[in-house]
Enzyme design. Structure first.
Site, PDB file in Angstrom:
ATOM      1  N   ALA A 140       0.859  -1.173   0.000  1.00  0.00           N
ATOM      2  CA  ALA A 140       0.000   0.000   0.000  1.00  0.00           C
ATOM      3  C   ALA A 140       0.900   1.228   0.000  1.00  0.00           C
ATOM      4  CB  ALA A 140      -0.891   0.008   1.236  1.00  0.00           C
ATOM      5  N   ASP A 156       8.521   0.738 -12.918  1.00  0.00           N
ATOM      6  CA  ASP A 156       7.712  -0.485 -12.928  1.00  0.00           C
ATOM      7  C   ASP A 156       6.787  -0.512 -14.150  1.00  0.00           C
ATOM      8  OD1 ASP A 156       8.837  -1.342 -10.524  1.00  0.00           O
ATOM      9  OD2 ASP A 156       7.360  -0.226  -9.352  1.00  0.00           O
TER      10      ASP A 156
END
Length: 305
Positions: free
Chosen positions: A12, A250
């Site tokens: 998170a 990413d």
């Protein structure tokens, strides 16, 4: 069954924007806290799925609200979360992110359930690994688990994309030997190549000499450098106004893995991945910033090098 299986972390992201980073012992005011889905593994899976790749994620999350947040985000992106393990006795990993006005970020990760992803979990997913075209790995999970996933992919004939972040002092030679490609930013490339100076081309050559089958060095807004058996190539960047660079690497890696799974050459895949990374920095957050194939059409191909 899958284009890309990502074996990695799910966190998170707890993000605060500041006018400037605090110095030692200093307190500064920031914006309201924003909670969103992140983690290098989950980010790469979401990026791959949002652009249409058949994607699955092998990760561990806690049986808490953050775990459900992460699972919901993956489902929304189109990722198959069947391999994800919900660990009721653990806290979901978290990443504390400070974003400065220029879009750059500083991140501290608390691994949580990520630290409990084991080689046994990888062994239980061997059929999923064997049925995937590409396995994407990072280093936000235990190193022995990364090694197990790399070995299982190698045994199954599944291509390995390795993003060694956070970068260790030295990278296991067995891991380097299966990396096709090794995906690193400039800082990671220099560190892993053991160089204090030089150029991205020098670092890529050193990493290939150390055993990597191929190497991609990401260069931020300047694009990427690619080195494989066919030689070296540069992919120019796409100039955009950066809002937040969190998770851009990413996005690049997930897109690269998807195109490689579809049979593209490394240079072709990197050209596509540069577009995805450029799109990602134009919006805040990590996964919330990743483009769909339709949204990506607004970003042109990089100019010919």
């Amino acid at each position: 069954m899958y284009d890309v299986l990502v074996v990695g972390s799910a966190n998170a992201d707890l993000t605060v924007r500041v006018d400037r980073r605090p110095g030692a012992g200093e307190t500064v005011l920031g914006t309201d806290l924003v909670e969103s889905a992140g983690g290098k593994g989950a980010n790469q899976a979401a990026a791959a799925a949002r652009i249409g790749g058949r994607t699955a994620l092998l990760a561990r999350v806690g049986g808490d609200a953050y775990g459900e947040l992460l699972l919901s985000a993956q489902r929304a992106a189109g990722t198959d979360v069947t391999p994800v393990i919900v660990d009721e006795g653990a806290r979901t990993g978290t990443a504390m992110i400070i974003v400065s006005p220029d879009g750059d970020n500083s991140i501290v990760v608390s691994p949580g359930a990520n630290a409990a992803l084991t080689p046994e979990d990888v062994a239980a997913a061997k059929d999923v690994i064997a049925s995937s075209a590409v396995v994407s790995l990072q280093l936000e999970i235990p190193m022995e688990t990364v090694r197990a996933a790399a070995a299982a992919a190698e045994e199954a004939g599944t291509r390995v994309v390795l993003n060694p972040s956070p970068a260790p002092e030295d990278l296991d030679r067995d891991l380097l030997a299966v990396a096709d490609p090794l995906v690193v930013n400039e800082h990671e490339a220099r560190r892993l190549a053991g160089r204090t100076g030089g150029t991205p081309a020098d670092w890529a050559a050193a990493l290939r000499d150390r055993g990597a089958r191929s190497v991609v060095v990401t260069l931020g807004g300047d694009g990427a450098l690619v080195l494989d058996a066919s030689g070296q190539a540069t992919v120019p960047g796409i100039r955009v106004e950066a809002v937040d660079t969190t998770g851009a690497g990413d996005a690049f890696t997930g897109a690269l893995a998807t195109r490689l799974a579809g049979g593209a050459s490394l240079s072709e895949a990197a050209r596509f991945a540069v577009r995805v990374g450029a799109a990602a920095v134009t919006k805040p957050g990590a996964q919330p910033s990743y483009p769909t194939a339709e949204e990506l059409s607004q970003f042109p191909e990089p100019a010919a090098s």
